[in-house]
Motif scaffolding. Structure first.
Motif, PDB file in Angstrom:
ATOM      1  N   PHE A  57      -4.702  -2.613 -41.409  1.00  0.00           N
ATOM      2  CA  PHE A  57      -5.916  -3.344 -41.093  1.00  0.00           C
ATOM      3  C   PHE A  57      -6.242  -3.218 -39.611  1.00  0.00           C
ATOM      4  O   PHE A  57      -7.402  -2.992 -39.228  1.00  0.00           O
ATOM      5  CB  PHE A  57      -5.783  -4.822 -41.481  1.00  0.00           C
ATOM      6  N   LEU A  58      -5.205  -3.322 -38.775  1.00  0.00           N
ATOM      7  CA  LEU A  58      -5.414  -3.163 -37.333  1.00  0.00           C
ATOM      8  C   LEU A  58      -5.984  -1.778 -37.010  1.00  0.00           C
ATOM      9  O   LEU A  58      -6.872  -1.630 -36.180  1.00  0.00           O
ATOM     10  CB  LEU A  58      -4.078  -3.368 -36.593  1.00  0.00           C
ATOM     11  N   ARG A  59      -5.454  -0.781 -37.715  1.00  0.00           N
ATOM     12  CA  ARG A  59      -5.938   0.589 -37.491  1.00  0.00           C
ATOM     13  C   ARG A  59      -7.390   0.745 -37.960  1.00  0.00           C
ATOM     14  O   ARG A  59      -8.134   1.554 -37.407  1.00  0.00           O
ATOM     15  CB  ARG A  59      -5.035   1.599 -38.202  1.00  0.00           C
ATOM     16  N   CYS A  60      -7.761  -0.043 -38.980  1.00  0.00           N
ATOM     17  CA  CYS A  60      -9.156  -0.015 -39.426  1.00  0.00           C
ATOM     18  C   CYS A  60     -10.063  -0.623 -38.353  1.00  0.00           C
ATOM     19  O   CYS A  60     -11.130  -0.090 -38.061  1.00  0.00           O
ATOM     20  CB  CYS A  60      -9.328  -0.799 -40.729  1.00  0.00           C
ATOM     21  N   VAL A  61      -9.603  -1.729 -37.772  1.00  0.00           N
ATOM     22  CA  VAL A  61     -10.378  -2.361 -36.703  1.00  0.00           C
ATOM     23  C   VAL A  61     -10.550  -1.383 -35.545  1.00  0.00           C
ATOM     24  O   VAL A  61     -11.596  -1.291 -34.918  1.00  0.00           O
ATOM     25  CB  VAL A  61      -9.694  -3.660 -36.219  1.00  0.00           C
ATOM     26  N   ALA A  62      -9.474  -0.587 -35.301  1.00  0.00           N
ATOM     27  CA  ALA A  62      -9.510   0.377 -34.207  1.00  0.00           C
ATOM     28  C   ALA A  62     -10.254   1.654 -34.594  1.00  0.00           C
ATOM     29  O   ALA A  62     -10.351   2.569 -33.780  1.00  0.00           O
ATOM     30  CB  ALA A  62      -8.090   0.701 -33.776  1.00  0.00           C
ATOM     31  N   ALA A  63     -10.694   1.734 -35.843  1.00  0.00           N
ATOM     32  CA  ALA A  63     -11.367   2.937 -36.359  1.00  0.00           C
ATOM     33  C   ALA A  63     -10.441   4.146 -36.329  1.00  0.00           C
ATOM     34  O   ALA A  63     -10.881   5.279 -36.187  1.00  0.00           O
ATOM     35  CB  ALA A  63     -12.657   3.231 -35.618  1.00  0.00           C
ATOM     36  N   LEU A  64      -9.138   3.895 -36.450  1.00  0.00           N
ATOM     37  CA  LEU A  64      -8.196   5.002 -36.622  1.00  0.00           C
ATOM     38  C   LEU A  64      -8.065   5.335 -38.105  1.00  0.00           C
ATOM     39  O   LEU A  64      -7.619   6.407 -38.485  1.00  0.00           O
ATOM     40  CB  LEU A  64      -6.830   4.643 -36.039  1.00  0.00           C
ATOM     41  N   GLU A  65      -8.422   4.353 -38.949  1.00  0.00           N
ATOM     42  CA  GLU A  65      -8.553   4.580 -40.392  1.00  0.00           C
ATOM     43  C   GLU A  65      -9.959   4.116 -40.774  1.00  0.00           C
ATOM     44  O   GLU A  65     -10.525   3.248 -40.125  1.00  0.00           O
ATOM     45  CB  GLU A  65      -7.542   3.752 -41.201  1.00  0.00           C
ATOM     46  N   THR A  66     -10.468   4.723 -41.841  1.00  0.00           N
ATOM     47  CA  THR A  66     -11.799   4.319 -42.293  1.00  0.00           C
ATOM     48  C   THR A  66     -11.675   3.653 -43.663  1.00  0.00           C
ATOM     49  O   THR A  66     -11.157   4.266 -44.593  1.00  0.00           O
ATOM     50  CB  THR A  66     -12.722   5.539 -42.417  1.00  0.00           C
ATOM     51  N   PRO A  67     -12.125   2.394 -43.777  1.00  0.00           N
ATOM     52  CA  PRO A  67     -12.050   1.713 -45.069  1.00  0.00           C
ATOM     53  C   PRO A  67     -12.846   2.479 -46.122  1.00  0.00           C
ATOM     54  O   PRO A  67     -13.851   3.110 -45.802  1.00  0.00           O
ATOM     55  CB  PRO A  67     -12.694   0.351 -44.791  1.00  0.00           C
TER      56      PRO A  67
END
Lengths: 266, 284
Positions: A57-67
């Protein structure tokens, strides 16, 4: 950007966030229907067993992962736009300092990338070094510093470019408990002084309760939020607050949440 | 200390081998002259032949000394002169090889299509025996109207030295882990910044490790390149002359000159590496 913040409400706004990884063993649901609002200046901890998606989830916030589903807004824009606007500083589990750069040189790195002038780089490096109590260590190389000091330097690096959000992914996970206690105190002090919004991933219950204004309890398979606890503890928190009744009650609730999450997963 | 012990053992083995290999000639001569030689006389005779099968160490040392210090450095008999010619070709080949190796590595890391298209050919190139290829390069560069004999030698030298640099640099440029790359993404760093600030500095230890192999390969390439050029100048030419005119001493002296040159070059690369490491903050 600062003006936008004041108008726009939440710093992080997640609604129905899903993330499915395609792996060789078929799809894996890393996040399922995550809904969360984080206001400006909050200190939010994410806690849960490994595989619960807290780091994801943190990586999603950082846009390192895309939901793969739902919407995730950071500072009122998409996570990707927020990354491009350099809205956050990210502190990883390992300090990740470049061995060929001095501590100052490491902190200077994001500033170089973002194109700050040389004079401003110097000024900012000096300021954040003081902030994390590493003044005088600027010319040292990373191998000359202890693990705790290295992690402090990496926090300084994340603070150097004045992002409003600080994302911390188990930053003290690899450190011993004594160092960890001290760094927790320092992070709280930092948070009080800088008024940043902090998202903090941990798997330590005392750490989560001690630091947070809001504790997000997560559970695995699929990764989802099982409880969100607003902490009644005051902003000023001496270390011995951990012996108070409120502290123990919150810790108990977190533990219950974790247990419940585990129970229906088995 | 262990180094000297090894040298001592090598010298001992060498002397006994010299006696053993040169003895038949001594006995042969004695038989023709109708005299018999004692073992002691035979050993003495194997040590000072003009054209021994295997010269004794002191003979090689004397020839080497004669070649280095015994004449003007401009003389065609001087090993300094020939060594200098070879050293120049080595240097040009080394620089060319580094340039080629680094350039290919950068493009391979940057573009996946380059990895699929270039890497197999780079590997195949190293399976072709250089002694077979060297004459062709010489002939081709002549045919292309290149007068300078240095050019084909440098090409052959670069042909051998680019490969270790290429392989190491590909590995080195890819050595940053996912976390370090993610970190740069959180700062919205460009590809170019990622290269200059992370990949390139991270690859330096790999680069210097490859230089030691590359410099030795460059020297070998330069020497091999001298063999088919008509044996005019260079250590390779000296070796060829020695072999063609049945002068083993010349060959051996040139061989040792090449070995000493290689040792010196590797030492030099090591010093440059130490200097670079110190500048990049490595523990002393």
């Amino acid at each position: 950007m600062k003006d936008m913040l004041n108008i726009a409400g939440p710093v992080v706004e997640a609604s129905g966030v899903d993330l499915v990884f395609q792996t060789n063993d078929g799809p894996v649901q890393a996040l399922k229907d995550v809904n969360l609002l984080i206001g400006k200046g909050e200190f939010v901890s994410f806690i849960g067993p490994s595989g619960c998606g807290k780091t994801t989830f943190l990586r999603c916030v950082a846009a390192l992962e895309t939901p793969t589903g739902g919407t995730l807004m950071v500072n009122g824009m998409t996570a990707e736009a927020a990354r491009k606007a350099r809205a956050y500083g990210y502190v990883f589990q390992a300090a990740g300092l470049y061995p060929w750069r001095t501590i100052s040189g490491n902190i200077r790195l994001p500033l170089e990338i973002m194109g700050f002038s040389r004079a401003e780089q110097d000024e900012r490096v000096a300021r954040v070094l003081e902030l994390v109590e590493l003044g005088g260590f600027g010319n040292k190389y990373p191998w000359q510093l202890s693990g705790g000091m290295q992690q402090r330097a990496s926090i300084a690096r994340a603070l150097a470019f004045d992002a409003d959000i600080l994302l911390m992914d188990e930053p003290f996970g690899a450190l011993d408990e004594i160092v960890r206690d001290r760094l927790n105190e320092e992070v709280l002090r930092l948070w009080n002084r800088t008024q940043k919004t902090i998202l903090f991933v941990t798997h330590s219950i005392p750490e989560a309760v001690y630091l947070s204004t809001k504790i997000v309890v997560m559970s695995p398979r699929p990764g989802r939020i099982t409880d969100v606890i607003d902490s009644p503890l005051p902003r000023e928190r001496p270390l011995d607050i951990r012996d108070s009744r409120e502290f123990i009650e919150i810790a108990h609730r977190v533990r219950e949440g974790l247990r419940a999450g585990h129970g229906d997963g088995v | 200390m262990p180094v000297f012990a090894v040298v001592g053992i090598i010298v001992c083995v060498w002397y006994s081998a010299a006696v053993w290999m040169n003895a038949p000639w001594v006995y042969d001569q004695a038989e023709r002259a109708g005299v018999s030689v004692s073992f002691g006389e035979m050993v003495g005779a194997t040590m000072g032949q003009a054209r021994p099968v295997l010269p004794a160490p002191h003979q090689v040392a004397a020839e080497l000394w004669k070649g280095v210090a015994g004449q003007a450095v401009t003389s065609k008999r001087s090993l300094v002169y020939h060594g200098w010619v070879t050293l120049q070709a080595t240097f040009y080949g080394f620089v060319l090889g580094i340039g080629l190796g680094v350039a290919l590595a950068v493009s391979i890391v940057r573009f996946r299509v380059m990895e699929l298209s270039v890497m197999p050919w780079a590997i195949i190139s190293q399976t072709i025996p250089i002694v077979a290829l060297a004459p062709m390069i010489v002939v081709l560069s002549n045919a292309a109207g290149v007068e300078d004999r240095m050019v084909p030698k440098a090409i052959i030298s670069a042909y051998l030295s680019f490969f270790p640099v290429l392989v190491s640099m590909v590995k080195g440029l890819r050595s940053p882990d996912q976390m370090q790359i993610d970190q740069l993404r959180t700062w919205y760093a460009s590809e170019a910044q990622m290269f200059w600030k992370l990949r390139l500095p991270a690859s330096m230890p790999y680069f210097f490790a490859s230089l030691k192999v590359a410099i030795a390969a460059s020297l070998v390439g330069a020497i091999v390149g001298e063999l088919p050029t008509g044996a005019i100048e260079g250590l390779g030419a000296r070796m060829l002359i020695g072999s063609q005119f049945g002068e083993p001493m010349i060959m051996w002296a040139a061989l040792f000159a090449a070995a000493i040159l290689a040792g010196g070059l590797i030492l030099l690369v090591g010093i440059v590496e130490r200097f670079a490491r110190a500048r990049m903050g490595a523990p002393a």
